[in-house]
Scaffold this motif. Structure first.
Motif, PDB file in Angstrom:
ATOM      1  N   LEU A 194      10.116   5.203  -0.678  1.00 47.95           N
ATOM      2  CA  LEU A 194      10.341   5.362  -2.113  1.00 47.95           C
ATOM      3  C   LEU A 194       9.557   4.322  -2.916  1.00 47.95           C
ATOM      4  CD1 LEU A 194      14.165   5.965  -1.878  1.00 47.95           C
ATOM      5  CD2 LEU A 194      12.507   7.632  -2.726  1.00 47.95           C
ATOM      6  N   ASP A 195       8.978   4.760  -4.011  1.00 45.91           N
ATOM      7  CA  ASP A 195       8.274   3.882  -4.935  1.00 45.91           C
ATOM      8  C   ASP A 195       9.230   3.586  -6.086  1.00 45.91           C
ATOM      9  OD1 ASP A 195       6.628   2.632  -6.747  1.00 45.91           O
ATOM     10  OD2 ASP A 195       4.931   4.007  -6.471  1.00 45.91           O
ATOM     11  N   LEU A 196       9.798   2.376  -6.097  1.00 48.64           N
ATOM     12  CA  LEU A 196      10.796   2.036  -7.102  1.00 48.64           C
ATOM     13  C   LEU A 196      10.203   1.994  -8.508  1.00 48.64           C
ATOM     14  CD1 LEU A 196      12.950  -0.657  -5.267  1.00 48.64           C
ATOM     15  CD2 LEU A 196      13.527   1.714  -5.755  1.00 48.64           C
ATOM     16  N   ARG A 197       8.884   1.874  -8.612  1.00 49.60           N
ATOM     17  CA  ARG A 197       8.266   1.899  -9.939  1.00 49.60           C
ATOM     18  C   ARG A 197       8.455   3.264 -10.602  1.00 49.60           C
ATOM     19  NH1 ARG A 197       2.324   0.939  -9.129  1.00 49.60           N
ATOM     20  NH2 ARG A 197       2.760   2.471  -7.503  1.00 49.60           N
ATOM     21  N   TRP A 198       8.477   4.328  -9.811  1.00 45.59           N
ATOM     22  CA  TRP A 198       8.703   5.667 -10.351  1.00 45.59           C
ATOM     23  C   TRP A 198      10.098   5.752 -10.980  1.00 45.59           C
ATOM     24  CZ3 TRP A 198       5.883  10.218 -10.753  1.00 45.59           C
ATOM     25  CH2 TRP A 198       6.626  11.373 -11.061  1.00 45.59           C
ATOM     26  N   ILE A 199      11.085   5.243 -10.249  1.00 44.52           N
ATOM     27  CA  ILE A 199      12.453   5.230 -10.752  1.00 44.52           C
ATOM     28  C   ILE A 199      12.535   4.394 -12.015  1.00 44.52           C
ATOM     29  CG2 ILE A 199      14.811   4.499 -10.215  1.00 44.52           C
ATOM     30  CD1 ILE A 199      14.159   5.084  -7.264  1.00 44.52           C
ATOM     31  N   LEU A 200      11.908   3.220 -11.987  1.00 45.82           N
ATOM     32  CA  LEU A 200      11.937   2.327 -13.136  1.00 45.82           C
ATOM     33  C   LEU A 200      11.323   2.989 -14.371  1.00 45.82           C
ATOM     34  CD1 LEU A 200      12.938  -0.696 -13.061  1.00 45.82           C
ATOM     35  CD2 LEU A 200      10.540  -1.308 -13.358  1.00 45.82           C
ATOM     36  N   ASP A 201      10.187   3.635 -14.194  1.00 45.18           N
ATOM     37  CA  ASP A 201       9.519   4.307 -15.320  1.00 45.18           C
ATOM     38  C   ASP A 201      10.449   5.288 -16.012  1.00 45.18           C
ATOM     39  OD1 ASP A 201       7.176   2.958 -14.909  1.00 45.18           O
ATOM     40  OD2 ASP A 201       6.125   4.621 -13.926  1.00 45.18           O
ATOM     41  N   ARG A 202      11.150   6.084 -15.232  1.00 48.51           N
ATOM     42  CA  ARG A 202      12.004   7.117 -15.813  1.00 48.51           C
ATOM     43  C   ARG A 202      13.270   6.540 -16.432  1.00 48.51           C
ATOM     44  NH1 ARG A 202       8.126   8.458 -13.659  1.00 48.51           N
ATOM     45  NH2 ARG A 202       7.177  10.522 -13.756  1.00 48.51           N
TER      46      ARG A 202
END
Length: 430
Positions: A194-202
């Motif tokens: 998982l790329d936590l930056r993706w979660i953070l962006d959303r």
């Protein structure tokens, strides 16, 4: 207690430089696709931290406070903007909910580079020996979406969890305890790390009024500020009591009115406010506690909210105050020691750093510590899996099915950020 110092301080002092910069744009775009990084952002303001100059793993906030004092004394800081809140070298941390009953360790990390924004003030701080260039780092590669994420269950089934809520209600009605906050988890697994930056962006996009955090595999968007210390002023936002939209088109004004009249939610909120006010009082020369809560509106839920303010002396830094406030009745219960025992006995869940303090402090003792809610943990040995958490405050008038629905509502932000439909990944709120 374990300390890992990445830079060898030895007898030499460390140099830090802070410069004013032009508007860097969205801070989260600087997060790299690999290597250590941190973030703490609300309404576009806050910071991202890149790299690690030092790292401390511990069991207690008190030990972390002592360690950061020692590190701070070894840093020589040159700044173009002295006195600006949040600028300069900082320590960023995430702490366990209950260190006596957790296999997780708390962590405090000192970023090598910090890029920040607060209002119309933009800055960059570099820590270490290489200061030949104060150019902004390159932006990180594009964040990657989760690949085929699926819910794979939690520590206990929903029927078991509701039965435990019923047991706690019985304990409360028998006057054995006043309030207990029970949590449950949900694991999400993907085909790739998982790329936590993706979660953070959303989360930043969809929940701008929350404090979005990323620290050592822990990511989320919390609406609850444990404390902000800025100079001699401390502020704590207490949230307890929740209502959510059961269907699209529900009247938000009507929901807010229902929440403000709910004796169950008011009772739950009063316990939380009292616990924070009582914990802050010994550190405050003066304190203001509003007589009645307001209603905080978020995209998916509403909470009763009270902002407590106080005047503190220079000896009471942000980490000291966080240690005094945690765990509050908003995430644990009251009396604290009884609620902790009940949680440990009945919850059958290692909360780790969920519902613990997450945030930052600077060399002057200023800082912001939120409570790690509406989030999840990715662990190094399982990079394809994230463990999500949600909790609900149980009082004498609690209905187990309603409390289950509340936890479902609180899982929505993370499920949406992972690209999952909350209606199918977890039961929809009733």
């Amino acid at each position: 207690m374990l300390a890992k110092v990445i830079l060898d301080f030895g007898s030499a002092r460390m140099r830090a430089t802070t410069v004013a910069i032009d508007d860097p744009g969205p801070l989260e775009r600087f997060l790299p696709d690999s290597g250590p990084s941190t973030a703490f952002i609300r309404k576009g303001e806050g910071f991202v931290g890149l790299g690690e100059a030092a790292r401390f793993e511990t069991d207690t906030l008190e030990a972390a406070d002592v360690w950061w004092d020692e590190i701070s004394e070894q840093i020589d800081h040159d700044s173009e903007m002295p006195g600006e809140f949040g600028t300069g070298p900082i320590a960023v941390g995430s702490f366990t909910f209950d260190p006596d009953r957790s296999e997780e360790r708390s962590v405090l990390t000192v970023p090598q580079t910090v890029i920040g924004r607060r209002g119309d003030v933009f800055w960059m701080t570099k820590l270490g020996s290489d200061h030949n260039s104060m150019d902004l780092p390159s932006r990180g590669a594009a964040a990657l979406a989760p690949v085929n994420p699926v819910a794979v269950g939690g520590a206990m089934g929903e029927d078991v969890w509701t039965r435990i809520v019923g047991e706690v209600v019985s304990l409360i009605r028998n006057d054995e305890v006043s309030k207990v906050v029970l949590a449950r988890d949900l694991r999400i697994r993907a085909d790739e790390p998982l790329d936590l930056r993706w979660i953070l962006d959303r989360l930043i996009r969809d929940y701008p009024m929350t404090w979005t955090y990323l620290v050592d595999g822990m990511a989320g968007a919390t609406p609850e500020l444990l404390l902000r210390r800025q100079g001699g002023l401390v502020t704590s936002r207490v949230l307890a009591g929740t209502v959510w939209r059961e269907a699209e088109g529900a009247d938000p004004l009507q929901l807010a009115a229902e929440l403000a009249r709910s004796q169950k939610d008011i009772s739950e909120h009063e316990f939380a406010v009292a616990s924070v006010a009582d914990a802050l009082a010994p550190y405050c020369q003066a304190m203001n506690v509003p007589d009645a809560p307001s209603v905080l509106k978020l995209p998916n839920v509403m909470h009763l909210a009270t902002d407590i303010t106080g005047v503190v002396g220079p000896e009471s830094g942000a980490l000291t105050l966080a240690a005094a406030l945690h765990p509050s009745a908003a995430v644990c219960g009251t009396p604290t020691h009884l609620a902790l025992d009940i949680i440990s006995e009945l919850e059958s869940l290692d909360r780790g750093r969920y519902a613990g303090p997450v945030g930052w402090t600077d060399m002057d003792g200023d800082g912001e510590w939120a409570i790690a809610l509406r989030g999840g943990q990715v662990r190094p040995h399982h990079p394809q899996e994230i463990q999500l958490f949600a909790g609900a405050g149980v009082v004498a008038d609690s209905d187990p099915e309603v409390e289950l629905a509340e936890t479902g509502a609180k899982l929505v932000p993370m499920l949406q950020a992972l690209g999952l439909d909350p209606a199918t990944a977890t039961p929809a709120p009733r």
